[in-house]
Motif scaffolding. Structure first.
Motif, PDB file in Angstrom:
ATOM      1  N   UNK A 287       0.839  -1.197   0.000  1.00 46.97           N
ATOM      2  CA  UNK A 287       0.000   0.000   0.000  1.00 46.97           C
ATOM      3  C   UNK A 287       0.872   1.245   0.000  1.00 46.97           C
ATOM      4  N   UNK A 288       0.463   2.246  -0.698  1.00 47.20           N
ATOM      5  CA  UNK A 288       1.117   3.557  -0.708  1.00 47.20           C
ATOM      6  C   UNK A 288       2.625   3.448  -0.942  1.00 47.20           C
ATOM      7  N   UNK A 289       3.023   2.551  -1.848  1.00 46.65           N
ATOM      8  CA  UNK A 289       4.436   2.401  -2.193  1.00 46.65           C
ATOM      9  C   UNK A 289       5.258   1.648  -1.165  1.00 46.65           C
ATOM     10  N   UNK A 290       4.623   1.054  -0.170  1.00 42.86           N
ATOM     11  CA  UNK A 290       5.319   0.321   0.892  1.00 42.86           C
ATOM     12  C   UNK A 290       4.863  -1.130   0.888  1.00 42.86           C
ATOM     13  N   UNK A 291       5.728  -1.991   1.436  1.00 43.82           N
ATOM     14  CA  UNK A 291       5.437  -3.421   1.537  1.00 43.82           C
ATOM     15  C   UNK A 291       5.671  -3.858   2.974  1.00 43.82           C
ATOM     16  N   UNK A 292       4.690  -4.563   3.553  1.00 45.15           N
ATOM     17  CA  UNK A 292       4.780  -5.048   4.928  1.00 45.15           C
ATOM     18  C   UNK A 292       4.502  -6.544   4.933  1.00 45.15           C
ATOM     19  N   UNK A 293       5.240  -7.294   5.751  1.00 44.20           N
ATOM     20  CA  UNK A 293       5.077  -8.749   5.801  1.00 44.20           C
ATOM     21  C   UNK A 293       4.807  -9.191   7.235  1.00 44.20           C
ATOM     22  N   UNK A 294       3.825 -10.073   7.379  1.00 44.74           N
ATOM     23  CA  UNK A 294       3.473 -10.671   8.677  1.00 44.74           C
ATOM     24  C   UNK A 294       3.618 -12.178   8.547  1.00 44.74           C
ATOM     25  N   UNK A 295       4.298 -12.794   9.496  1.00 48.74           N
ATOM     26  CA  UNK A 295       4.396 -14.244   9.557  1.00 48.74           C
ATOM     27  C   UNK A 295       3.470 -14.754  10.644  1.00 48.74           C
ATOM     28  N   UNK A 296       2.644 -15.736  10.294  1.00 43.85           N
ATOM     29  CA  UNK A 296       1.682 -16.299  11.250  1.00 43.85           C
ATOM     30  C   UNK A 296       2.048 -17.744  11.555  1.00 43.85           C
TER      31      UNK A 296
END
Length: 189
Positions: free
Chosen positions: A180-189
């Motif tokens: 989103x908005x030029x950013x990348x976020x990663x969550x590990x579950x």
């Protein structure tokens, strides 16, 4: 003291970033309301990290930089906090530093909570930006994650929310990638 305050306030003053100039070459960056574990970086226009520091003490962070020695181009001060990423661009041209206050931005990170086999996702977006979500499932030892679901959330409101049900019999790990908005976020579950 009034002259010093007027000088400091005459420079950039956006969000957490306060910029002052000690002399022609030294720029002092002050970050307010930082927490232990926040990440401060200085990046170039290609997102190459030129300086990185994890905040060790809460409250106010100050650091001096000689930015005039950088090559001509666009750079960013970035403060990565728990739930948001703040950035302020500046430009270098022939040893002159120009801070672009109007282009400063704050991107709120998606929030991911899991209860049982249900994943709750929410994201604050004041400019109503879309949120791309990709859900990956671990394929086991030495195999990459496999994309099992993706979608783009668009909204007319400032808050995006979604609930996902994970496979009940699957005992492996999941990875969720948000863009989103030029950013990348990663969550590990």
């Amino acid at each position: 003291m009034v002259a010093l305050l007027a000088t400091v306030m005459g420079y950039a003053n956006d969000g957490s970033f306060f910029i002052s100039k000690k002399d022609a070459k030294k720029t002092v960056l002050t970050l307010s309301n930082v927490k232990v574990g926040d990440l401060f970086t200085l990046k170039d226009a290609n997102a190459l990290v030129l300086y990185k520091e994890t905040i060790q003490n809460p409250g106010v962070y100050m650091k001096g930089f000689n930015l005039t020695s950088l090559p001509n181009g666009t750079y960013y001060f970035v403060l990565d906090k728990d739930m948001e990423v703040e950035s302020m661009p500046f430009h270098i041209k022939d040893g002159t530093v120009d801070f672009n206050r109007a282009a400063s931005e704050t991107v709120f990170k998606p929030s991911t909570h899991i209860k049982d086999n249900t994943v709750y996702v929410s994201k604050l977006s004041l400019n109503k930006a879309p949120l791309e979500i990709e859900v990956y499932r671990d394929q086991g030892d030495y195999s990459p994650y496999k994309l099992v679901f993706s979608e783009v959330l668009e909204s007319n409101s400032e808050k995006l929310e979604r609930i996902y049900k994970l496979e009940e019999n699957y005992k492996g790990k999941y990875k969720i990638v948000y863009k989103t908005e030029g950013k990348k976020f990663t969550e590990l579950l």
